[in-house]
Structures are given as C-alpha cells and as structure tokens.
Motif scaffolding. Structure first.
Motif, PDB file in Angstrom:
ATOM      1  N   ALA A 104      39.894  42.032  32.157  1.00  0.00           N
ATOM      2  CA  ALA A 104      38.586  42.407  32.693  1.00  0.00           C
ATOM      3  C   ALA A 104      38.608  43.896  33.022  1.00  0.00           C
ATOM      4  O   ALA A 104      39.666  44.492  33.207  1.00  0.00           O
ATOM      5  CB  ALA A 104      38.261  41.583  33.933  1.00  0.00           C
ATOM      6  N   ARG A 163      24.954  37.148  36.091  1.00  0.00           N
ATOM      7  CA  ARG A 163      25.784  37.563  34.967  1.00  0.00           C
ATOM      8  C   ARG A 163      25.006  37.359  33.678  1.00  0.00           C
ATOM      9  O   ARG A 163      24.067  36.583  33.640  1.00  0.00           O
ATOM     10  CB  ARG A 163      27.091  36.781  34.926  1.00  0.00           C
ATOM     11  N   ALA A 196      33.575  45.599  25.461  1.00  0.00           N
ATOM     12  CA  ALA A 196      33.760  46.310  26.732  1.00  0.00           C
ATOM     13  C   ALA A 196      33.962  47.806  26.471  1.00  0.00           C
ATOM     14  O   ALA A 196      33.393  48.648  27.169  1.00  0.00           O
ATOM     15  CB  ALA A 196      34.946  45.724  27.507  1.00  0.00           C
ATOM     16  N   ARG A 221      42.221  39.609  41.006  1.00  0.00           N
ATOM     17  CA  ARG A 221      42.524  40.703  40.086  1.00  0.00           C
ATOM     18  C   ARG A 221      44.021  40.994  40.140  1.00  0.00           C
ATOM     19  O   ARG A 221      44.534  41.486  41.123  1.00  0.00           O
ATOM     20  CB  ARG A 221      41.727  41.954  40.452  1.00  0.00           C
ATOM     21  N   ARG A 239      30.969  45.033  35.625  1.00  0.00           N
ATOM     22  CA  ARG A 239      32.215  44.272  35.471  1.00  0.00           C
ATOM     23  C   ARG A 239      32.092  43.446  34.201  1.00  0.00           C
ATOM     24  O   ARG A 239      31.085  42.770  33.988  1.00  0.00           O
ATOM     25  CB  ARG A 239      32.469  43.365  36.671  1.00  0.00           C
ATOM     26  N   LYS A 258      42.451  38.593  34.999  1.00  0.00           N
ATOM     27  CA  LYS A 258      41.668  37.745  35.889  1.00  0.00           C
ATOM     28  C   LYS A 258      41.807  36.295  35.443  1.00  0.00           C
ATOM     29  O   LYS A 258      41.736  35.991  34.245  1.00  0.00           O
ATOM     30  CB  LYS A 258      40.205  38.188  35.820  1.00  0.00           C
ATOM     31  N   SER A 300      36.248  46.979  35.302  1.00  0.00           N
ATOM     32  CA  SER A 300      35.164  47.301  36.231  1.00  0.00           C
ATOM     33  C   SER A 300      34.934  48.802  36.237  1.00  0.00           C
ATOM     34  O   SER A 300      35.875  49.583  36.137  1.00  0.00           O
ATOM     35  CB  SER A 300      35.518  46.857  37.656  1.00  0.00           C
ATOM     36  N   ASP A 327      34.110  40.547  32.039  1.00  0.00           N
ATOM     37  CA  ASP A 327      35.175  39.540  32.024  1.00  0.00           C
ATOM     38  C   ASP A 327      35.312  38.994  30.608  1.00  0.00           C
ATOM     39  O   ASP A 327      34.401  38.331  30.102  1.00  0.00           O
ATOM     40  CB  ASP A 327      34.841  38.400  32.996  1.00  0.00           C
ATOM     41  N   CYS A 328      36.434  39.269  29.972  1.00  0.00           N
ATOM     42  CA  CYS A 328      36.674  38.863  28.581  1.00  0.00           C
ATOM     43  C   CYS A 328      37.476  37.564  28.582  1.00  0.00           C
ATOM     44  O   CYS A 328      38.708  37.579  28.525  1.00  0.00           O
ATOM     45  CB  CYS A 328      37.395  39.971  27.832  1.00  0.00           C
ATOM     46  N   GLY A 377      33.044  34.522  28.112  1.00  0.00           N
ATOM     47  CA  GLY A 377      32.993  35.962  28.323  1.00  0.00           C
ATOM     48  C   GLY A 377      31.627  36.376  28.833  1.00  0.00           C
ATOM     49  O   GLY A 377      30.601  35.916  28.328  1.00  0.00           O
ATOM     50  N   MET A 396      29.285  39.507  31.548  1.00  0.00           N
ATOM     51  CA  MET A 396      29.224  40.787  32.251  1.00  0.00           C
ATOM     52  C   MET A 396      28.385  40.636  33.514  1.00  0.00           C
ATOM     53  O   MET A 396      27.485  39.803  33.568  1.00  0.00           O
ATOM     54  CB  MET A 396      28.583  41.850  31.359  1.00  0.00           C
TER      55      MET A 396
END
Length: 183
Positions: free
Chosen positions: A67, A103, A118, A39, A79, A58, A69, A81-82, A88, A90
């Motif tokens: 990203a 995920r 998000a 991160r 969390r 990230k 959280s 993560d794009c 992508g 979650m």
C-alpha cells in the motif's frame, strides 16, 4: 431575490447546521484517519517540504498487499491498497458531504497491475486529489511534478519488492481475497 432569501434562511437553519455537523463528525471534518497499527515495514520518502509518500505492507481481514499513502502537511490525502482481484481500492480525502462509501475500487485485477496504477496516480493525478481536499493550505501547496514522479518511481520499486517476497499475491482468486482466514 426570493431565491437568495430562501437559500440564506436554509443556510442558517437548524437543519442545515445539523447536516453540516453530522457530515463533519461522520467524515472527521474531511480528513482521513491513518491506522498505523496495520502498516508493517513502513518506509517514508520526503518529496518536498510538507509532502511525503509512505509505502508499507498491509494485512486486513479482506486482503493483504502493498500500500502507499500520500501526505500533505501531515494529512493523508490519498491511500492506495493493492490487495489483488476484487479487493484493491483507493481512499481519497475528498470534500464529500453526507454519508457514503469512503473508498473506490480499482479495475485492475492483479496486485502488480494495481501497483502500476498506484505509480500512475502518484505521478500524474496528485494535483487532482490535492485540489479536492477540504484544507485550503493543502490546496495551495506547490508540488514539483518531477519530484512527484521520482517519488512515484521510488514507491513503485518498494511496492514491487513486496510482490517479489510474497510470490503468491498475484495468484489470489476472488474467493481467497475475501476469505476470513486472512487476519
């Protein structure tokens, strides 16, 4: 009465205890494990007492991007993560016994669309994720929806700034998203 006896026998059997322990060990007792080593440029916003949002950049082997959280009582419960097309996803701290995928993948194909997703998840669905966390103290926590909406807008602005800096993010193809040259 017979069904109840069978259930109680199973509940206290070696098999049931073994399965429960295995689940707990495999799933870190329902807690997600945040990895701060990946991160970068981390920013935090306190939403209310016991609740914070973290936004960061990230970069992993299979993707890179902004990203976010959501933490409650210092436990990461969500969390996102794009990473763009095909990457992508979650993570959520659901109570899920047994082994399985940790995920779920996002339908949105561009990083910009995933960042918008998000924002939506943080502004509208926090209570849904919160109610499924194993920790009863987190489930009982009161979160002001207006403050959560403000935090989602803050996160959206920060995550969008990463897209502006790395203008190539939304030009990533499926092959690029899964190439091995990304660290």
């Amino acid at each position: 009465m017979t069904k109840l006896k069978r259930f109680l026998r199973f509940l206290f059997s070696k098999q049931s205890i073994s399965e429960s322990l295995s689940w707990g060990i495999d799933r870190n007792w329902g807690k997600m494990r945040p990895d701060y080593s990946v991160r970068k440029d981390l920013e935090r916003m306190t939403v209310c007492q016991g609740v914070r949002v973290e936004v960061y950049w990230k970069k992993l082997k299979f993707g890179k991007g902004p990203a976010v959280s959501l933490f409650m009582l210092d436990e990461e419960i969500l969390r996102i993560d794009c990473f763009g097309y095909g990457a992508g996803h979650m993570h959520a701290a659901f109570f899920l016994p047994g082994k399985g995928e940790n995920r779920f993948w996002m339908y949105e194909s561009t990083v910009a669309e995933q960042v918008a997703r998000a924002r939506f998840e943080l502004s509208r669905n926090v209570h849904y994720y919160q109610c499924r966390v194993p920790n009863p103290r987190i489930r009982a926590l009161k979160v002001d929806p207006q403050k959560m909406k403000e935090a989602s807008e803050w996160a959206f602005e920060r995550m969008t700034s990463y897209i502006d800096v790395d203008s190539q993010l939304d030009k990533v193809t499926r092959d690029d998203a899964f190439s091995d040259d990304i660290e």
